[in-house]
Design an enzyme around this catalytic site. Sequence first.
Site, PDB file in Angstrom:
ATOM      1  N   ARG A 166       0.471  -5.526 -11.192  1.00  0.00           N
ATOM      2  CA  ARG A 166       0.133  -5.933 -12.611  1.00  0.00           C
ATOM      3  C   ARG A 166       1.590  -5.648 -13.526  1.00  0.00           C
ATOM      4  O   ARG A 166       2.312  -5.107 -12.964  1.00  0.00           O
ATOM      5  CB  ARG A 166      -1.050  -5.276 -13.098  1.00  0.00           C
ATOM      6  N   TYR A 213     -14.370   2.737   0.926  1.00  0.00           N
ATOM      7  CA  TYR A 213     -13.257   3.478   0.337  1.00  0.00           C
ATOM      8  C   TYR A 213     -12.941   4.594   1.308  1.00  0.00           C
ATOM      9  O   TYR A 213     -11.866   4.832   1.780  1.00  0.00           O
ATOM     10  CB  TYR A 213     -13.415   3.909  -1.130  1.00  0.00           C
TER      11      TYR A 213
END
Length: 315
Positions: free
Chosen positions: A38, A144
Amino acid sequence: MLKDKILVIGASGQIGVELTMALRKIYGNANVVASDLREENELLKGTGPYVSLDVMNKEMLHVQVIRQNITQIYLLAAILSATGEKNPNLAWNLNMQGLLNVLDIAREEQVQKVYWPSSIAVFGPTSPKKNCPQQTIIEPITVYGISKYAGEFWCNYYNRRFNVDVRSLRYPGLISYKSEPGGGTTDYAIDIFNCAVESNSYKCYLKEDTYLPMMYMPDAIRATIELMEAPVEKISVRTSYNISAISFSPAEIAASIKQYVTSFKIKYKPDYRQTIAESWPQSIDDSVAENDWHWKPEYDLQKLTVDMLKNIKKN
Ligand code: NAD
Ligand code: SER
């Protein structure tokens, strides 16, 4: 010897922003290249080099490592526990392939050091709840946690088989105010401060008595840098070190905030993150990190509360 040149991958995230700034102070602005999928975080703009980079694109990453003469890589790009449960395949792919891409390139280009964080999420319901030791039963229940545990063994493998100097910490939940958290189960301990300052109230997605291991960001950044600067012979753990600072429940952090925001009110409405939180230990034994490279936290709940409230109000 090559001059240190560092690449931080995932530099626009919660840890990345503060770690990049801390590394730039030590190594010089021009020697720490921030990168992310990003856009560059506002706080990093104008403070040093930034490249747009997808860790899943191995060729692009390889080119950057060669072109910039990178000697150390800090890999922070990952999908965290709560977001991971919404898209397990995506979390597994990014968390595993991103790490393998970095380890392969580090091996090929003889990058001097690699940092990759693991998490308390490696532990599961069968791990000891209190003072969870470095070596114990580890049966994670989130994608995760599974990816972090597998990642720890890839780090160990690349170190033993190919001599890649990769180092790692099992961070607890990290609390900070400079950049937004990225979708973890422990994020409530950040949201609660923002809501206390904005509206004097907070609806918590965990039950009031859910204890979790936590740490203030300045301690986490210092731990990371101390681990990376420790002499190689001091590093006895090549999977990932337990580190700890504080443990508290939502009720305890709310009481700590209430000392300074007297009208603060909290309600509890547990959601799917309660199951994740309950699967993790309540506190962590970090004596191996303390023995090996003298790890010691500085912030307790009181000190953290004062600093968080002061800075959120200022911002
Ligand atoms: P974050 O989500 O805030 O930041 C991750 C960054 O990685 C984001 O800026 C994101 O844009 C970037 N990213 C995502 N995919 C990418 C890609 N393909 N290529 C390049 N960049 C990409 O996460 P964080 O909280 O800063 O965590 C950093 C690391 O620390 C992660 O490995 C996480 O598992 C670990 N960790 C964090 C905590 C915590 O409480 N924050 C606790 C334990 C472990
Ligand atoms: N803070 C992280 C999470 O909740 C722990 O790794 O996902």
